[in-house]
Design a protein around this motif. Structure first.
Motif, PDB file in Angstrom:
ATOM      1  N   ALA A   1      -6.388  10.979  -7.057  1.00 37.01           N
ATOM      2  CA  ALA A   1      -7.203  11.333  -6.745  1.00 37.01           C
ATOM      3  C   ALA A   1      -7.874  11.106  -6.253  1.00 37.01           C
ATOM      4  O   ALA A   1      -9.002  11.585  -5.164  1.00 37.01           O
ATOM      5  CB  ALA A   1      -7.459  13.156  -7.261  1.00 37.01           C
ATOM      6  N   TRP A   2      -8.860  10.660  -7.432  1.00 43.24           N
ATOM      7  CA  TRP A   2     -10.888   9.969  -7.254  1.00 43.24           C
ATOM      8  C   TRP A   2     -10.498   8.900  -7.600  1.00 43.24           C
ATOM      9  O   TRP A   2     -11.634   8.222  -8.193  1.00 43.24           O
ATOM     10  CB  TRP A   2     -11.791  11.608  -8.413  1.00 43.24           C
ATOM     11  N   SER A   3      -9.243   8.069  -7.857  1.00 45.31           N
ATOM     12  CA  SER A   3      -9.475   6.941  -8.876  1.00 45.31           C
ATOM     13  C   SER A   3      -8.553   6.141  -7.740  1.00 45.31           C
ATOM     14  O   SER A   3      -7.979   6.327  -7.147  1.00 45.31           O
ATOM     15  CB  SER A   3      -9.606   7.182  -9.914  1.00 45.31           C
ATOM     16  N   GLY A   4      -8.821   4.369  -7.786  1.00 45.61           N
ATOM     17  CA  GLY A   4      -7.946   3.331  -6.790  1.00 45.61           C
ATOM     18  C   GLY A   4      -8.184   2.638  -7.952  1.00 45.61           C
ATOM     19  O   GLY A   4      -8.788   2.090  -8.797  1.00 45.61           O
ATOM     20  N   GLN A   5      -6.730   1.678  -7.298  1.00 44.99           N
ATOM     21  CA  GLN A   5      -6.694   0.113  -8.169  1.00 44.99           C
ATOM     22  C   GLN A   5      -6.693  -0.745  -7.197  1.00 44.99           C
ATOM     23  O   GLN A   5      -5.365  -0.696  -6.698  1.00 44.99           O
ATOM     24  CB  GLN A   5      -5.818   0.748  -9.361  1.00 44.99           C
TER      25      GLN A   5
ATOM     26  N   GLY B   1       1.150  -0.863   0.048  1.00 42.56           N
ATOM     27  CA  GLY B   1       0.292   0.115  -0.170  1.00 42.56           C
ATOM     28  C   GLY B   1       0.754   1.577  -0.278  1.00 42.56           C
ATOM     29  O   GLY B   1       1.158   2.103   0.591  1.00 42.56           O
ATOM     30  N   THR B   2       2.188   0.671  -0.256  1.00 40.16           N
ATOM     31  CA  THR B   2       2.830   2.126   0.319  1.00 40.16           C
ATOM     32  C   THR B   2       2.848   3.406  -1.594  1.00 40.16           C
ATOM     33  O   THR B   2       1.168   3.291  -2.682  1.00 40.16           O
ATOM     34  CB  THR B   2       4.259   1.829  -1.042  1.00 40.16           C
TER      35      THR B   2
ATOM     36  N   SER C   1      -9.654  -1.855   1.926  1.00 37.90           N
ATOM     37  CA  SER C   1     -10.546  -2.937   2.024  1.00 37.90           C
ATOM     38  C   SER C   1     -11.026  -3.872   1.300  1.00 37.90           C
ATOM     39  O   SER C   1     -10.795  -5.124   1.450  1.00 37.90           O
ATOM     40  CB  SER C   1     -12.010  -2.407   1.847  1.00 37.90           C
ATOM     41  N   LEU C   2     -10.262  -3.533   0.031  1.00 29.45           N
ATOM     42  CA  LEU C   2     -10.633  -4.445  -1.245  1.00 29.45           C
ATOM     43  C   LEU C   2      -9.841  -5.375  -1.291  1.00 29.45           C
ATOM     44  O   LEU C   2      -9.371  -6.179  -1.576  1.00 29.45           O
ATOM     45  CB  LEU C   2     -10.834  -3.424  -2.246  1.00 29.45           C
ATOM     46  N   ALA C   3      -8.754  -4.625  -0.896  1.00 27.88           N
ATOM     47  CA  ALA C   3      -6.679  -5.700  -0.500  1.00 27.88           C
ATOM     48  C   ALA C   3      -7.049  -6.702   0.291  1.00 27.88           C
ATOM     49  O   ALA C   3      -6.619  -7.146   0.558  1.00 27.88           O
ATOM     50  CB  ALA C   3      -5.539  -4.371  -0.336  1.00 27.88           C
ATOM     51  N   ALA C   4      -7.735  -6.182   1.143  1.00 27.64           N
ATOM     52  CA  ALA C   4      -7.786  -6.768   2.856  1.00 27.64           C
ATOM     53  C   ALA C   4      -8.838  -8.348   2.538  1.00 27.64           C
ATOM     54  O   ALA C   4      -8.800  -9.399   2.382  1.00 27.64           O
ATOM     55  CB  ALA C   4      -8.369  -6.411   3.674  1.00 27.64           C
TER      56      ALA C   4
ATOM     57  N   VAL D   1      -0.529  -8.374  -2.680  1.00 25.98           N
ATOM     58  CA  VAL D   1      -1.544  -8.068  -3.567  1.00 25.98           C
ATOM     59  C   VAL D   1      -1.150  -6.507  -3.501  1.00 25.98           C
ATOM     60  O   VAL D   1      -0.993  -5.199  -2.501  1.00 25.98           O
ATOM     61  CB  VAL D   1      -2.455  -8.035  -2.726  1.00 25.98           C
ATOM     62  N   SER D   2      -2.144  -5.985  -4.677  1.00 28.55           N
ATOM     63  CA  SER D   2      -1.472  -4.011  -4.869  1.00 28.55           C
ATOM     64  C   SER D   2      -2.659  -3.217  -4.784  1.00 28.55           C
ATOM     65  O   SER D   2      -3.517  -3.599  -5.186  1.00 28.55           O
ATOM     66  CB  SER D   2      -0.559  -3.963  -6.200  1.00 28.55           C
ATOM     67  N   GLY D   3      -2.277  -2.360  -3.409  1.00 26.45           N
ATOM     68  CA  GLY D   3      -3.415  -1.296  -4.100  1.00 26.45           C
ATOM     69  C   GLY D   3      -2.987  -0.083  -4.394  1.00 26.45           C
ATOM     70  O   GLY D   3      -1.809   0.678  -3.439  1.00 26.45           O
ATOM     71  N   ALA D   4      -3.267   0.878  -4.751  1.00 28.63           N
ATOM     72  CA  ALA D   4      -2.707   2.447  -5.024  1.00 28.63           C
ATOM     73  C   ALA D   4      -4.049   2.687  -5.670  1.00 28.63           C
ATOM     74  O   ALA D   4      -5.486   3.369  -5.800  1.00 28.63           O
ATOM     75  CB  ALA D   4      -1.932   2.755  -6.322  1.00 28.63           C
TER      76      ALA D   4
END
Length: 244
Positions: free
Chosen positions: A155-159, A127-128, A198-201, A149-152
């Motif tokens: 500003a208004w978007s995530g992946q 989550g860096t 939460s989705l990464a978890a 599992v990579s989460g990023a």
């Protein structure tokens, strides 16, 4: 692996849940998950994994809590400002679930140190917020054959994506973007961090229990302004210097 009466009540909604049940909860209890970056993504992910009963959580971050973190990093409160992120997080997670062992590493992973830190864990959540660390963690996971599992956040978007062997994160991001945006420069809506963490978890729980179809080799992208999401398959790069 047996459960105490406290654990049976605590995990009751998992124990009756199809695709988890007793065997899945046992796998969670036996699991070791390393979370790199205890910020907007890593914090919510850690809270949900601790609540889910993951047996051992490792927390990696060399930073301290700042007032500007509190808009999105819900694992901290005002009294935690200037304290170690991993130290505060460890106390919070232990208070949430005393059955979880929490290990802290107040350090920043690099290309030279990531390999030694990643070895021995069942899964890593990244989550860096900088590409150098992400690439170092990815290379270490590929070399050690540890799912990532990579989460990023934008500003208004995530992946969120899950990498295991090929393709790897470096196939998705071959080089560090020269104009990479940061939260400090362009901002980020706070609630988005909770969604991505939460989705990464959730992806970690699916991978550890064997439930459902994890996002392995796929990238889930969410546009918070429009409320639309899409999932794209990540192509393996035959010239990738990490997994090619």
């Amino acid at each position: 692996m047996t459960f105490s009466e406290d654990e049976i009540e605590r995990y009751a909604r998992h124990l009756v849940l199809a695709d988890v049940g007793g065997p899945g909860q046992q796998r969670l209890k036996a699991a070791r998950v390393l979370i790199v970056g205890m910020g907007g993504v890593g914090g919510p992910a850690a809270l949900y994994l601790a609540a889910a009963g993951v047996g051992t959580l490792g927390l990696v971050d060399d930073d301290t809590v700042s007032l500007s973190n509190l808009q999105r990093q819900i694992q901290f409160d005002t009294g935690d400002v200037d304290r170690s992120k991993v130290g505060v997080s460890a106390r919070r997670l232990t208070a949430l679930n005393p059955h979880v062992e929490v290990r802290t590493y107040a350090e920043r992973l690099s290309r030279e140190t990531a390999q030694a830190r990643v070895v021995g864990w069942d899964l890593v959540i990244d989550g860096t917020d900088d590409f150098e660390t992400r690439m170092a963690v990815n290379a270490a996971c590929v070399a050690s054959r540890v799912p990532l599992v990579s989460g990023a956040l934008g500003a208004w978007s995530g992946q969120v994506a899950v990498f295991e062997g090929r393709p790897c994160y470096r196939c998705l991001v071959p080089d560090i973007p020269p104009d990479a945006e940061t939260c400090a420069r362009v901002g980020v809506v706070g609630a988005l961090a909770g969604l991505i963490g939460s989705l990464a978890a959730l992806e970690a729980i699916k991978r550890l229990t064997g439930a459902g179809d994890p996002l392995t080799g796929r990238l889930w992208i969410h546009d918070a302004l429009s409320g639309q999401s899409r999932t794209v398959r990540i192509a393996a790069d035959p010239a990738c210097p990490v997994c090619g």
